[in-house]
Design a protein around this motif. Structure first.
Motif, PDB file in Angstrom:
ATOM      1  N   MET A   1       2.166  45.847  19.706  1.00 34.74           N
ATOM      2  CA  MET A   1       3.145  45.157  18.698  1.00 34.74           C
ATOM      3  C   MET A   1       4.598  45.454  18.831  1.00 34.74           C
ATOM      4  O   MET A   1       5.610  44.803  18.857  1.00 34.74           O
ATOM      5  N   SER A   2       4.659  47.056  19.090  1.00 39.40           N
ATOM      6  CA  SER A   2       6.094  47.554  19.215  1.00 39.40           C
ATOM      7  C   SER A   2       6.561  47.004  20.357  1.00 39.40           C
ATOM      8  O   SER A   2       7.821  47.043  20.580  1.00 39.40           O
ATOM      9  N   MET A   3       5.947  46.904  21.659  1.00 37.90           N
ATOM     10  CA  MET A   3       6.392  46.166  22.753  1.00 37.90           C
ATOM     11  C   MET A   3       7.023  44.912  22.743  1.00 37.90           C
ATOM     12  O   MET A   3       7.789  44.434  23.233  1.00 37.90           O
ATOM     13  N   ASP A   4       6.067  44.074  22.057  1.00 38.53           N
ATOM     14  CA  ASP A   4       6.452  42.700  21.538  1.00 38.53           C
ATOM     15  C   ASP A   4       7.867  42.732  21.025  1.00 38.53           C
ATOM     16  O   ASP A   4       8.542  41.926  21.425  1.00 38.53           O
ATOM     17  N   PHE A   5       8.026  43.638  20.111  1.00 41.49           N
ATOM     18  CA  PHE A   5       9.381  43.824  19.466  1.00 41.49           C
ATOM     19  C   PHE A   5      10.363  43.901  20.621  1.00 41.49           C
ATOM     20  O   PHE A   5      11.264  43.193  20.190  1.00 41.49           O
ATOM     21  N   MET A   6      10.281  44.620  21.288  1.00 42.83           N
ATOM     22  CA  MET A   6      11.290  45.171  22.421  1.00 42.83           C
ATOM     23  C   MET A   6      11.771  43.719  23.144  1.00 42.83           C
ATOM     24  O   MET A   6      12.786  43.558  23.524  1.00 42.83           O
ATOM     25  N   PHE A   7      10.626  43.095  23.637  1.00 44.41           N
ATOM     26  CA  PHE A   7      10.791  41.803  24.462  1.00 44.41           C
ATOM     27  C   PHE A   7      11.467  40.665  23.685  1.00 44.41           C
ATOM     28  O   PHE A   7      11.739  39.653  24.262  1.00 44.41           O
ATOM     29  N   TYR A   8      11.385  40.730  22.351  1.00 46.49           N
ATOM     30  CA  TYR A   8      12.423  39.861  21.349  1.00 46.49           C
ATOM     31  C   TYR A   8      13.710  40.373  20.978  1.00 46.49           C
ATOM     32  O   TYR A   8      14.509  39.731  20.925  1.00 46.49           O
ATOM     33  N   ALA A   9      13.461  41.601  20.591  1.00 40.53           N
ATOM     34  CA  ALA A   9      14.886  42.410  20.228  1.00 40.53           C
ATOM     35  C   ALA A   9      16.011  42.563  21.098  1.00 40.53           C
ATOM     36  O   ALA A   9      17.113  41.982  20.740  1.00 40.53           O
ATOM     37  N   VAL A  10      15.780  42.796  22.194  1.00 36.11           N
ATOM     38  CA  VAL A  10      16.647  43.092  23.471  1.00 36.11           C
ATOM     39  C   VAL A  10      17.312  41.903  23.697  1.00 36.11           C
ATOM     40  O   VAL A  10      18.581  41.614  23.887  1.00 36.11           O
ATOM     41  N   PRO A  11      16.499  40.544  23.994  1.00 35.35           N
ATOM     42  CA  PRO A  11      17.057  39.649  24.241  1.00 35.35           C
ATOM     43  C   PRO A  11      18.038  38.777  23.098  1.00 35.35           C
ATOM     44  O   PRO A  11      18.936  38.219  23.313  1.00 35.35           O
ATOM     45  N   GLY A  12      17.399  39.260  21.872  1.00 33.78           N
ATOM     46  CA  GLY A  12      18.092  38.693  20.649  1.00 33.78           C
ATOM     47  C   GLY A  12      19.548  39.528  20.535  1.00 33.78           C
ATOM     48  O   GLY A  12      20.377  38.748  19.978  1.00 33.78           O
ATOM     49  N   LEU A  13      19.450  40.764  20.726  1.00 36.76           N
ATOM     50  CA  LEU A  13      20.708  41.441  20.707  1.00 36.76           C
ATOM     51  C   LEU A  13      21.710  40.773  21.815  1.00 36.76           C
ATOM     52  O   LEU A  13      22.719  40.633  21.438  1.00 36.76           O
ATOM     53  N   ILE A  14      21.429  40.557  23.038  1.00 37.27           N
ATOM     54  CA  ILE A  14      22.102  40.104  24.002  1.00 37.27           C
ATOM     55  C   ILE A  14      22.665  38.959  23.598  1.00 37.27           C
ATOM     56  O   ILE A  14      23.787  38.561  23.756  1.00 37.27           O
ATOM     57  N   MET A  15      21.737  37.942  22.929  1.00 37.83           N
ATOM     58  CA  MET A  15      22.347  36.543  22.607  1.00 37.83           C
ATOM     59  C   MET A  15      23.309  36.818  21.198  1.00 37.83           C
ATOM     60  O   MET A  15      24.272  36.251  21.300  1.00 37.83           O
ATOM     61  N   ALA A  16      23.212  37.842  20.469  1.00 33.21           N
ATOM     62  CA  ALA A  16      24.103  37.899  19.424  1.00 33.21           C
ATOM     63  C   ALA A  16      25.378  38.615  19.859  1.00 33.21           C
ATOM     64  O   ALA A  16      26.492  38.088  19.485  1.00 33.21           O
ATOM     65  N   VAL A  17      25.379  39.494  20.682  1.00 30.71           N
ATOM     66  CA  VAL A  17      26.589  39.781  21.405  1.00 30.71           C
ATOM     67  C   VAL A  17      27.357  38.866  22.261  1.00 30.71           C
ATOM     68  O   VAL A  17      28.587  38.564  21.985  1.00 30.71           O
ATOM     69  N   THR A  18      26.709  37.890  23.009  1.00 32.14           N
ATOM     70  CA  THR A  18      27.057  36.672  23.691  1.00 32.14           C
ATOM     71  C   THR A  18      27.721  35.864  22.795  1.00 32.14           C
ATOM     72  O   THR A  18      28.904  35.319  23.136  1.00 32.14           O
ATOM     73  N   VAL A  19      27.104  35.652  21.645  1.00 31.10           N
ATOM     74  CA  VAL A  19      27.719  34.638  20.510  1.00 31.10           C
ATOM     75  C   VAL A  19      29.099  35.158  20.089  1.00 31.10           C
ATOM     76  O   VAL A  19      30.047  34.563  19.657  1.00 31.10           O
ATOM     77  N   PHE A  20      29.073  36.459  19.851  1.00 27.88           N
ATOM     78  CA  PHE A  20      30.185  37.213  19.254  1.00 27.88           C
ATOM     79  C   PHE A  20      31.092  37.010  20.270  1.00 27.88           C
ATOM     80  O   PHE A  20      32.600  36.724  19.808  1.00 27.88           O
ATOM     81  N   VAL A  21      31.254  37.185  21.471  1.00 28.70           N
ATOM     82  CA  VAL A  21      32.124  37.033  22.568  1.00 28.70           C
ATOM     83  C   VAL A  21      32.535  35.596  22.595  1.00 28.70           C
ATOM     84  O   VAL A  21      33.791  35.528  22.687  1.00 28.70           O
ATOM     85  N   ALA A  22      31.500  34.794  22.734  1.00 29.93           N
ATOM     86  CA  ALA A  22      32.139  33.239  22.746  1.00 29.93           C
ATOM     87  C   ALA A  22      33.167  32.964  21.552  1.00 29.93           C
ATOM     88  O   ALA A  22      34.018  32.391  21.678  1.00 29.93           O
ATOM     89  N   VAL A  23      32.747  33.474  20.203  1.00 29.29           N
ATOM     90  CA  VAL A  23      33.616  33.306  19.083  1.00 29.29           C
ATOM     91  C   VAL A  23      35.098  34.031  19.418  1.00 29.29           C
ATOM     92  O   VAL A  23      35.942  33.189  19.011  1.00 29.29           O
ATOM     93  N   ARG A  24      34.946  34.892  20.079  1.00 27.52           N
ATOM     94  CA  ARG A  24      36.371  35.685  20.259  1.00 27.52           C
ATOM     95  C   ARG A  24      37.197  35.027  21.176  1.00 27.52           C
ATOM     96  O   ARG A  24      38.526  34.744  21.325  1.00 27.52           O
ATOM     97  N   VAL A  25      36.461  34.335  22.386  1.00 30.32           N
ATOM     98  CA  VAL A  25      36.983  33.537  23.131  1.00 30.32           C
ATOM     99  C   VAL A  25      37.695  32.354  22.668  1.00 30.32           C
ATOM    100  O   VAL A  25      38.771  31.637  23.023  1.00 30.32           O
ATOM    101  N   ILE A  26      36.957  31.589  22.010  1.00 24.62           N
ATOM    102  CA  ILE A  26      37.243  30.399  21.090  1.00 24.62           C
ATOM    103  C   ILE A  26      38.593  30.707  20.431  1.00 24.62           C
ATOM    104  O   ILE A  26      39.673  29.970  20.443  1.00 24.62           O
ATOM    105  N   ARG A  27      38.546  31.688  19.597  1.00 25.09           N
ATOM    106  CA  ARG A  27      39.604  32.166  18.772  1.00 25.09           C
ATOM    107  C   ARG A  27      40.897  32.408  19.637  1.00 25.09           C
ATOM    108  O   ARG A  27      42.247  32.116  19.010  1.00 25.09           O
ATOM    109  N   ARG A  28      40.825  33.146  20.705  1.00 23.54           N
ATOM    110  CA  ARG A  28      41.881  33.436  21.489  1.00 23.54           C
ATOM    111  C   ARG A  28      42.547  32.044  22.027  1.00 23.54           C
ATOM    112  O   ARG A  28      43.777  32.031  21.931  1.00 23.54           O
TER     113      ARG A  28
END
Length: 178
Positions: A1-28
């Motif tokens: 189960m811990s390996m499953d978590f990594m295969f969802y957490a890492v892409p989830g973290l990448i998506m969260a950072v990507t959305v944060f960057v998108a918000v900054r780009v739009i604000r700018r």
């Protein structure tokens, strides 16, 4: 189960950072558009110029960013000081430039000349790239789930056929001799 978590957490973290960057780009982009569309301009003095560098380790190239610090007096008498990246290399300390700004509780100002098409094209290009990153992460998570996830839902799906095979000799326990 811990390996499953990594295969969802890492892409989830990448998506969260990507959305944060998108918000900054739009604000700018919206901040620049707001400053340009306000119609307010002022003469600003360039107080300081400096550069920062990043990268250069391993195989990455060095990126140098030019910064300018400007100061001007707004229409309401407030002295506004702001910093802007990637300005023209010909603007030096002490130079007077025209800035576009929008009033409000926080004043948004830019020394960049109005260029709505370039601003929109850059914003759309960056958001398109960030969207591809999010789609890739979602696709990765869905593919991982289908390939390695819990497939118990397939037992209830009538479209999935299963083959009932007769028991094999290998299915018996080791203590029984055929």
């Amino acid at each position: 189960m811990s390996m499953d978590f990594m295969f969802y957490a890492v892409p989830g973290l990448i998506m969260a950072v990507t959305v944060f960057v998108a918000v900054r780009v739009i604000r700018r982009a919206l901040g620049l558009r707001r400053a340009w569309n306000s119609g307010l301009t002022a003469e600003a003095r360039c107080l300081r110029t400096y550069t920062t560098t990043s990268g250069g380790s391993g195989d990455s190239s060095v990126r140098t960013t030019l910064h300018h610090v400007y100061e001007f007096t707004a229409r309401d008498g407030r002295t506004i000081r702001f910093e802007e990246e990637d300005g023209p290399g010909t603007t030096l300390e002490g130079d007077i430039v025209v800035v576009h700004y929008a009033e409000g509780e926080t004043v948004k100002a830019t020394a960049q000349a109005p260029s709505h098409v370039r601003n929109t094209a850059a914003t759309v290009g960056i958001l398109t790239f960030l969207s591809v990153v999010v789609v890739f992460c979602v696709g990765f998570m869905v593919t991982y789930s289908e390939a390695f996830g819990d497939n118990s839902f397939m037992d209830d799906d009538p479209s999935v056929s299963t083959v009932d095979e007769p028991p094999s000799v290998d299915d018996g326990s080791y203590s029984e001799v055929p």
